[in-house]
Scaffold this active site. Structure first.
Site, PDB file in Angstrom:
ATOM      1  CD  GLU A  35      -3.012  -0.780  -0.040  1.00 36.26           C
ATOM      2  OE1 GLU A  35      -3.028   0.331  -0.583  1.00 36.26           O
ATOM      3  OE2 GLU A  35      -3.709  -1.727  -0.430  1.00 36.26           O
ATOM      4  CD  GLN A  57       2.566  10.128  -3.617  1.00 36.85           C
ATOM      5  OE1 GLN A  57       3.169   9.296  -2.951  1.00 36.85           O
ATOM      6  NE2 GLN A  57       2.249  11.301  -3.141  1.00 36.85           N
ATOM      7  CB  THR A  58       4.808   4.006  -7.291  1.00 32.76           C
ATOM      8  OG1 THR A  58       5.450   4.994  -6.479  1.00 32.76           O
ATOM      9  CG2 THR A  58       5.845   3.323  -8.150  1.00 32.76           C
ATOM     10  CG  LEU A 114       9.922   2.079  -5.226  1.00 34.84           C
ATOM     11  CD1 LEU A 114       9.870   1.342  -3.904  1.00 34.84           C
ATOM     12  CD2 LEU A 114       8.650   1.829  -6.014  1.00 34.84           C
ATOM     13  CE1 TYR A 150      -7.154   2.666  -0.483  1.00 32.09           C
ATOM     14  CE2 TYR A 150      -4.809   3.038  -0.089  1.00 32.09           C
ATOM     15  CZ  TYR A 150      -5.826   2.304  -0.669  1.00 32.09           C
ATOM     16  OH  TYR A 150      -5.533   1.194  -1.398  1.00 32.09           O
ATOM     17  CG  ASP A 176      -8.430   3.649  -4.593  1.00 36.23           C
ATOM     18  OD1 ASP A 176      -9.619   3.588  -5.000  1.00 36.23           O
ATOM     19  OD2 ASP A 176      -7.546   2.877  -5.002  1.00 36.23           O
ATOM     20  CB  CYS A 180     -19.579  -3.411 -15.529  1.00 35.24           C
ATOM     21  SG  CYS A 180     -19.627  -2.848 -13.819  1.00 35.24           S
TER      22      CYS A 180
END
Ligand code: SF4
Length: 309
Positions: free
Chosen positions: A28, A33-34, A71, A111, A129, A187
């Site tokens: 997590e 951001q990656t 990272l 989160y 998120d 879906c």
């Protein structure tokens, strides 16, 4: 539906191999951001160097930062290291098992705490998120903001399998309900969805349907009568609630009334003090056990208003 879809179509990602809180937490933090592909490259190597929380806590900061190389956003690595030390020093090396406990650790926000607590410890709490937010907006057909997003996510949560449910929602947003050209034809929640496509930037709030609903609140010496939703219910399967009443004689003598919205429906909820119908199978639940029961959001709201929770 969503969970069945998830078990068939989920990506085989290394952090899904087991529910070890250390591995869940690491993934997590790395995924903030990656991109997934970049995280996969570094995840195995980091675990090879620090296979346990204790090894990470005992490492020098320079070694941890070196392992994080590639990272970026090194503050994440510093916080990870600091949190590992706190867990070893103050929690005997064991992760706090609830969202609340996890949020006290360095670098763990709302989160991340909800993700670890639900995935590793089955804490019945939803995550929001970017992917989940988009799915919720489209299912509701409305621009949900702030706390509304968390409330809606918690209403939909399958409290019996919160970790799988949260991962399924995130996977749905990443793989099907994508920002552009969502795959509505494949879906699994298309029947529940108010939008079935991209929510236009100028979309006006979808008019809410209005419905009345009635529940029985039955008490006897320190217990309240609850029923369980069907395991195959499309919403909140297996969760506990007050027994729903089919019809009543007017609404003037209701014990209480409250308003409740779920996606595109606005409910006026009437609560009655009646004996449980003999045909309904349910359970007398001690009031002091209620906080451990997987209650629906509405049941929780009613019980709070009745000052039983
Ligand atoms: Fe997203 Fe389409 Fe599914 Fe609705 S039906 S949740 S818009 S993919």
């Amino acid at each position: 539906m969503l969970l069945a879809w998830y078990s068939r179509h989920r990506r085989d990602l290394p952090w899904r191999a087991n529910r070890d809180p250390y591995r869940v937490w690491l993934s997590e933090i790395m995924l903030q951001q990656t991109r997934v592909a970049a995280v996969i490259e570094h995840y195995h190597e980091f675990l090879r160097r620090f296979p346990t929380l204790q090894k990470l806590a005992a490492a020098r900061e320079a070694t941890v930062l070196a392992a994080w190389c590639g990272l970026g956003y090194y503050r994440r690595a510093r916080m990870l290291h600091a949190a590992a030390k706190v867990i070893v020093r103050e929690h005997g090396g064991k992760f706090p098992a609830t969202e609340e406990g996890l949020r006290d650790l360095p670098g763990i926000g709302r989160y991340t705490a909800a993700a670890i607590a639900s995935i590793a410890f089955d804490d019945p709490i939803a995550v929001v998120d970017g992917n989940v937010e988009r799915v919720l907006q489209r299912i509701s057909g409305r621009r949900l903001v702030g706390e509304e997003l968390w409330t809606t996510a918690n209403h939909l949560l399958d409290a019996n399998r919160p970790g799988a449910f949260n991962q399924a929602m995130m996977e749905l947003g990443a793989m099907v309900c994508t920002p552009r050209a969502p795959g509505c034809l494949t879906c699994p929640v298309t029947e529940l969805c108010a939008t079935r496509g991209e929510l236009a930037a100028t979309t006006k709030p979808a008019p809410q349907k209005k419905r009345e609903i009635h529940y029985g609140l039955n008490r006897r010496s320190g217990e309240v009568f609850l029923v369980q939703r069907a395991p195959d219910a499309s919403l909140m399967p297996g969760m506990w609630e007050l027994p729903e009443l089919a019809s009543t004689n007017g609404t003037a003598a209701a014990l209480m009334t409250l308003r409740h919205s779920i996606t595109v429906t606005a409910y006026t909820v009437y609560i009655w003090r009646v004996s449980p119908p003999s045909l309904i199978r349910g359970k007398w639940t001690p009031l002091d056990r209620l906080k451990h029961v997987a209650l629906t959001g509405l049941a929780r709201k009613i019980l709070r208003k009745a000052e039983l929770l």
